[in-house]
Design a protein around this motif. Structure first.
Motif, PDB file in Angstrom:
ATOM      1  N   PHE A 239       0.831  -1.200   0.000  1.00 61.54           N
ATOM      2  CA  PHE A 239       0.000   0.000   0.000  1.00 61.54           C
ATOM      3  C   PHE A 239       0.870   1.256   0.000  1.00 61.54           C
ATOM      4  O   PHE A 239       0.599   2.228  -0.721  1.00 61.54           O
ATOM      5  CB  PHE A 239      -0.922  -0.033   1.223  1.00 61.54           C
ATOM      6  N   LEU A 240       1.940   1.227   0.770  1.00 62.56           N
ATOM      7  CA  LEU A 240       2.855   2.359   0.801  1.00 62.56           C
ATOM      8  C   LEU A 240       3.464   2.612  -0.571  1.00 62.56           C
ATOM      9  O   LEU A 240       3.600   3.773  -0.998  1.00 62.56           O
ATOM     10  CB  LEU A 240       3.957   2.093   1.831  1.00 62.56           C
ATOM     11  N   GLU A 241       3.813   1.544  -1.265  1.00 63.22           N
ATOM     12  CA  GLU A 241       4.346   1.695  -2.626  1.00 63.22           C
ATOM     13  C   GLU A 241       3.357   2.466  -3.501  1.00 63.22           C
ATOM     14  O   GLU A 241       3.744   3.372  -4.247  1.00 63.22           O
ATOM     15  CB  GLU A 241       4.637   0.324  -3.217  1.00 63.22           C
TER      16      GLU A 241
ATOM     17  N   ASP B 239      -1.883   6.745   9.890  1.00 65.65           N
ATOM     18  CA  ASP B 239      -0.859   6.852  10.928  1.00 65.65           C
ATOM     19  C   ASP B 239       0.125   5.685  10.838  1.00 65.65           C
ATOM     20  O   ASP B 239       1.338   5.860  11.028  1.00 65.65           O
ATOM     21  CB  ASP B 239      -1.510   6.870  12.311  1.00 65.65           C
ATOM     22  N   GLU B 240      -0.392   4.510  10.527  1.00 63.67           N
ATOM     23  CA  GLU B 240       0.492   3.343  10.417  1.00 63.67           C
ATOM     24  C   GLU B 240       1.368   3.432   9.169  1.00 63.67           C
ATOM     25  O   GLU B 240       2.517   2.974   9.167  1.00 63.67           O
ATOM     26  CB  GLU B 240      -0.327   2.056  10.437  1.00 63.67           C
ATOM     27  N   LEU B 241       0.819   4.011   8.098  1.00 60.94           N
ATOM     28  CA  LEU B 241       1.637   4.255   6.910  1.00 60.94           C
ATOM     29  C   LEU B 241       2.817   5.164   7.247  1.00 60.94           C
ATOM     30  O   LEU B 241       3.969   4.887   6.888  1.00 60.94           O
ATOM     31  CB  LEU B 241       0.803   4.920   5.814  1.00 60.94           C
TER      32      LEU B 241
ATOM     33  N   ASP C  64       8.454   6.041   8.238  1.00 64.78           N
ATOM     34  CA  ASP C  64       9.481   6.652   9.085  1.00 64.78           C
ATOM     35  C   ASP C  64      10.472   5.623   9.613  1.00 64.78           C
ATOM     36  O   ASP C  64      11.643   5.928   9.814  1.00 64.78           O
ATOM     37  CB  ASP C  64       8.825   7.383  10.262  1.00 64.78           C
ATOM     38  N   LYS C  65      10.018   4.409   9.831  1.00 65.11           N
ATOM     39  CA  LYS C  65      10.899   3.390  10.379  1.00 65.11           C
ATOM     40  C   LYS C  65      11.815   2.796   9.313  1.00 65.11           C
ATOM     41  O   LYS C  65      13.034   2.671   9.526  1.00 65.11           O
ATOM     42  CB  LYS C  65      10.075   2.279  11.022  1.00 65.11           C
ATOM     43  N   TYR C  66      11.246   2.431   8.166  1.00 69.55           N
ATOM     44  CA  TYR C  66      11.981   1.612   7.199  1.00 69.55           C
ATOM     45  C   TYR C  66      12.601   2.399   6.056  1.00 69.55           C
ATOM     46  O   TYR C  66      13.611   1.963   5.484  1.00 69.55           O
ATOM     47  CB  TYR C  66      11.065   0.543   6.608  1.00 69.55           C
TER      48      TYR C  66
ATOM     49  N   PRO D   2      16.378  11.231   4.516  1.00 71.83           N
ATOM     50  CA  PRO D   2      16.830  11.015   5.900  1.00 71.83           C
ATOM     51  C   PRO D   2      17.481   9.646   6.078  1.00 71.83           C
ATOM     52  O   PRO D   2      17.045   8.651   5.510  1.00 71.83           O
ATOM     53  CB  PRO D   2      15.534  11.100   6.710  1.00 71.83           C
ATOM     54  N   ASN D   3      18.524   9.638   6.885  1.00 75.26           N
ATOM     55  CA  ASN D   3      19.158   8.386   7.286  1.00 75.26           C
ATOM     56  C   ASN D   3      18.803   8.117   8.743  1.00 75.26           C
ATOM     57  O   ASN D   3      19.231   8.842   9.645  1.00 75.26           O
ATOM     58  CB  ASN D   3      20.672   8.466   7.119  1.00 75.26           C
TER      59      ASN D   3
END
Length: 918
Positions: free
Chosen positions: A55-57, A182-184, A189-191, A222-223
């Motif tokens: 879904f993010l893709e 929010d989960e997206l 942000d995490k991966y 961002p890294n």
């Protein structure tokens, strides 16, 4: 390290944010391309949120802070001659595009923002969930996805691969205290960290210019210094293997798959133990597992190699396509399979076999040819996560580290007690149903008696290791170019029954070549019986020579044999060193086939099964097949071909073969690294199959000619809940102007059609418009497969979109679209095979000046905006030449006002006007 045949320049660098980047400078390229691969995929979905990575893709394409318009990226790429896409696999998400080289900086700027500041606009979050749901619904009858669903249920639930991959409205729904947006954001942000990304950029600029372009655009990504945690969970829990699984498929599928959990060997890419083993188990030559299975009438095909892979483990899978006899005697199949593996263990690893594979891989890398820039950068960016920096270009070809202990360890895992055995067949005994795809299946452990039976087959004398490959190219020298070598093929031999075109390749200069032969006969295409006979004949020929030709295929010497509209085509391509040997053998078999009655029956039944399985194809593909049959004379639907095959005996086919060759003539082309004497050598070989005398006349090819203002509706039944509409609009004629205006219309429509009907209206996952020329008769197709709307609503939406097209394009946009299409038409051929294919198709169309591309480009260039608008309004709006092929789906509605309804393609073509293609 790059291929000696690769003249591009490369630079590998690491940005300050730890993103690794490969720059590729190709001053001659007309298309620039870029790909960014994120080392995150469906295996990283949070628990209970199946499909989130996928879904993010989708969402990254729908607007960024700098470019907030959800349609802007797609429109920019399309208007400047490009394409864009992405995919989500278990471990990777890969984004890629290409574009006319001049516009790389602007496209890269838009692309970089995906990974810096995507908007995740709430309205598109809600809408795009429907596209994911449509993709999920589309796969409900896909046996590949259904089998994967079962596999995920029977594996260890603690393993990441057991998760739901695609996603659905249910898995992506807002929940109390957990909004999907929010989960997206949390997942992103995490991966989506720069250190987990690999970027490849190919352009016409110098390496310094590319670096100056890329550094400021991608350094802001961002890294977050993310690192994947080790996966400790095994793919299968202790004690569950061996396991037998039976699955009831949708199609008439008879497949036995045996899989073994193994270590993850991808870091051992210089050793490639799975390539060594897969080559042996999947071998199709004499002494192979498949050879014996065919001899006993148990199987039609076999494949072996890496099935699934995940950090920390993998599956090695052997898939066998069974005959009806093979289903009944599947225990014998398993006995032979384990016996073959035992033979490999007894023989032990062989360094000479490894070296032979390594030699073939080295040859392939040495003479590597250019492919699609977009495909090239996408493949490299994914591989950069696996290969050492020095090996990013050659990692897939390296076999320089022979390790017998590693091969012995791998083979040691291929034993019955470590096996997952999966049978897909209608006879499957089932008592369970998978959660996501509703697949009937069952699970049990094999009995001690079964295990003993699998192990009881001592190594049969029929099995042995492959003999040394006689087709490996030894002479890779280049022939001298003749002083009078023409710039394009010329007809150098013109006799009653055979014509040969010839030219040496001066552009690519490789030790390769293409020899293409069309055997034409009036006994093809006039009836379903003729078509069935020709297709069955080619299938039996390929089967008869398979053991002989398989080593040639491994050695980079390819051949194909297939029915075409007026006869049978034979193509040989690859290293030219051993082509003459292969061609001689093939023509001798074609001249004097000796069909075994059992193989005849098995292959005939396999063809019937494949035709019956058309009902399991993607619904949109089935509708397009119906459209093609409606337009082309000589095309026949599944039912009459099945009927012809069912009534056919081997004696009938033998009689057909005699008559076919008695009426055949041949047209051939030799292009590549050949000397002039190859022409007479080919002529002598053709005499093996061609008779003397005058060849009978061929019937012209025919395409349905839809009259001005004529509207036709062809309702078809497809066993799927989705509605499908393929709306075909034919050009006004068959002139170059008609072809140009139709192609330009598609170029202008395709981005907006997708954006409006898929992204905005969410009518379905498959939404596209494309050129659909039939034997150069121009036409376009608008296609939608929809779980959300009926066929009538799809027709209305398409019609509304068409009405807005002429005024939606201003002068600047029109110029961009026209230039993009001209550039695509005139794009230089990337490799020898593209060049050969162009010459061959031109010969087939009798365009002996080989100027079709330039003529088309000139016709496009001659159209101004006002002329195109007038053509569009007259031909595609006011006086349509229209054919709608519609499958109603669960809603049962057909388009309203679509014109005269026809019951079948045969009825439609009967007595209708046609274009005769001489």
């Amino acid at each position: 390290m790059q291929s000696p045949n690769d003249e591009r320049e490369y630079r590998l660098l690491t940005l300050e944010n730890q993103m690794q980047v490969l720059l590729i400078s190709d001053p001659d390229t007309l298309k620039a391309a870029a790909s960014l691969d994120v080392n995150v995929g469906s295996g990283d979905n949070p628990e209970g949120r199946g499909g989130l990575a996928h879904f993010l893709e989708h969402m990254l394409f729908l607007g960024t802070d700098k470019y907030p318009d959800a349609a802007e990226y797609a429109e920019f790429v399309t208007e400047h001659g490009g394409n864009r896409n992405a995919y989500t696999s278990f471990e990777h998400t890969n984004y890629f595009f290409d574009i006319n080289a001049t516009y790389l900086p602007e496209a890269l700027d838009r692309f970089a923002q995906f990974f810096i500041a995507p908007r995740f606009d709430a309205q598109y979050v809600d809408r795009e969930k429907n596209a994911v749901e449509a993709e999920y619904q589309m796969g409900l009858k896909s046996d590949g996805r259904r089998a994967l669903d079962v596999l995920q249920e029977v594996m260890n639930p603690e393993h990441p691969f057991s998760q739901f991959l695609v996603g659905s409205l249910e898995s992506l729904a807002d929940r109390p205290g957990s909004a999907i947006r929010d989960e997206l954001l949390s997942f992103y942000d995490k991966y989506y960290s720069a250190n987990m990304m690999r970027l490849v950029v190919l352009g016409s600029e110098s390496l310094d210019e590319l670096e100056d372009l890329v550094q400021p655009l991608f350094s802001p990504v961002p890294n977050k210094s993310f690192q994947h945690a080790p996966n400790a969970a095994p793919m299968f829990a202790d004690g569950v293997l061996p396991m037998e699984v039976e699955v009831k498929p949708q199609a008439t599928l008879r497949q036995l798959k045996v899989s073994f959990p193994i270590a993850d060997y991808r870091s051992e890419y210089k050793a490639k133990p799975l390539s060594y083993l897969g080559n042996l188990v999947g071998h199709e030559g004499e002494g192979s597992l498949l050879s014996q299975l065919k001899a006993e009438g148990l199987a039609e095909g076999l494949g072996a190699g890496l099935g699934l892979a995940w950090r920390g483990g993998a599956l090695f899978s052997i898939s066998v396509s069974l005959t009806e006899e093979g289903v009944v005697n599947q225990q014998r199949v398993l006995q032979l399979l384990f016996s073959y593996l035992e033979m490999l263990r007894e023989q032990g690893p062989k360094e000479w076999l490894y070296d032979e594979q390594a030699q073939l891989a080295q040859l392939a890398f040495r003479f590597q040819e250019k492919g699609s820039p977009m495909g090239y950068v996408s493949a490299i960016s994914g591989g950069m996560h696996t290969y050492d920096p020095i090996d990013v270009l050659q990692g897939g070809y390296l076999m320089s580290d022979y390790q017998a202990p590693m091969l012995e360890e791998l083979l040691g895992n291929m034993v019955p007690v470590n096996a997952l055995v999966e049978l897909q067949d209608a006879s499957a005994r089932t008592d369970l149903e998978s959660v996501h795809y509703g697949v009937p299946y069952s699970v049990r452990q094999p009995s001690a008696q079964q295990l003993a039976a699998w192990q009881s087959g001592s190594v049969t004398d029929a099995f042995h290791l492959p003999t040394p490959n006689q087709f490996i190219a030894e002479d890779v020298s280049l022939v001298n170019i003749e002083k009078d070598n023409p710039s394009s093929p010329v007809l150098v031999l013109d006799e009653e029954r055979k014509q040969i075109w010839y030219a040496q390749d001066e552009q690519f200069r490789l030790p390769r070549g293409a020899t293409y032969i069309n055997f034409r006969s009036p006994l093809v295409g006039q009836s379903a019986q003729q078509n069935a006979s020709a297709v069955l004949y080619t299938a039996l020929l390929k089967d008869q020579v398979n053991e002989y030709t398989y080593p040639a295929l491994l050695a980079g010497l390819n051949f194909s044999l297939y029915k075409h509209a007026q006869g049978i085509s034979l193509r040989i391509s690859g290293y030219n060193d051993k082509q003459a040997v292969l061609l001689q053998e093939l023509l001798q078999v074609m001249a004097s086939p000796n069909f075994d009655s059992q193989r005849f029956d098995n292959i005939r039944k396999d063809m019937i099964r494949a035709l019956e399985n058309s009902v399991a194809k993607r619904p949109s593909s089935q509708v397009l097949d119906d459209l093609r049959e409606s337009l082309l004379y000589g095309e026949w639907g599944e039912e009459p071909v099945i009927a012809a095959l069912r009534g056919m005996q081997v004696e009938d086919l033998n009689a057909y073969v005699v008559n076919f060759w008695g009426s055949a003539n041949a047209e051939a082309m030799i292009y590549g690294n050949y000397s002039p004497d190859s022409v007479q050598a080919l002529a002598r070989k053709l005499d093996l199959v061609l008779p003397d005398g005058v060849a009978p006349d061929l019937q012209p090819l025919k395409v349905l000619k839809i009259a001005e203002g004529e509207s036709l509706l062809y309702p078809v039944q497809v066993e799927h809940d989705d509605a499908v509409l393929a709306w075909y609009l034919q050009g006004a004629g068959n002139s170059w102007k008609d072809r140009a205006a139709t192609a330009l219309t598609v170029q202008i429509m395709k981005s907006g059609f997708f954006q409006q009907l898929r992204t905005e209206q969410q009518l379905g996952y498959i939404v596209s418009t494309f050129a659909w020329p039939q034997l150069d008769v121009p036409g376009l197709v608008m296609l939608i497969q929809s779980p959300a709307a009926d066929a009538a609503a799809l027709s209305d939406a398409m019609n509304a979109f068409l009405g807005d097209v002429p005024l939606a394009v201003d002068e600047e946009q029109f110029q961009r679209h026209r230039d993009a299409l001209i550039n695509e038409v005139l794009r230089p051929h990337k490799n020898l095979w593209e060049q050969a294919e162009f010459y061959w198709q031109s010969i087939a169309k009798k365009q002996y000046e080989f100027n079709g591309r330039q003529t088309m480009a000139n016709a496009i260039k001659s159209l101004n905006r006002e002329q195109w608008q007038a053509y569009f309004e007259e031909v595609f709006l006011n006086q349509q030449r229209s054919l709608q092929v519609a499958a109603p789906g669960a809603r049962g509605q057909f388009p309203r006002g679509a014109g005269r309804s026809v019951e079948s393609a045969v009825q439609l073509k009967s007595g209708h006007a046609v274009y005769d293609i001489e």
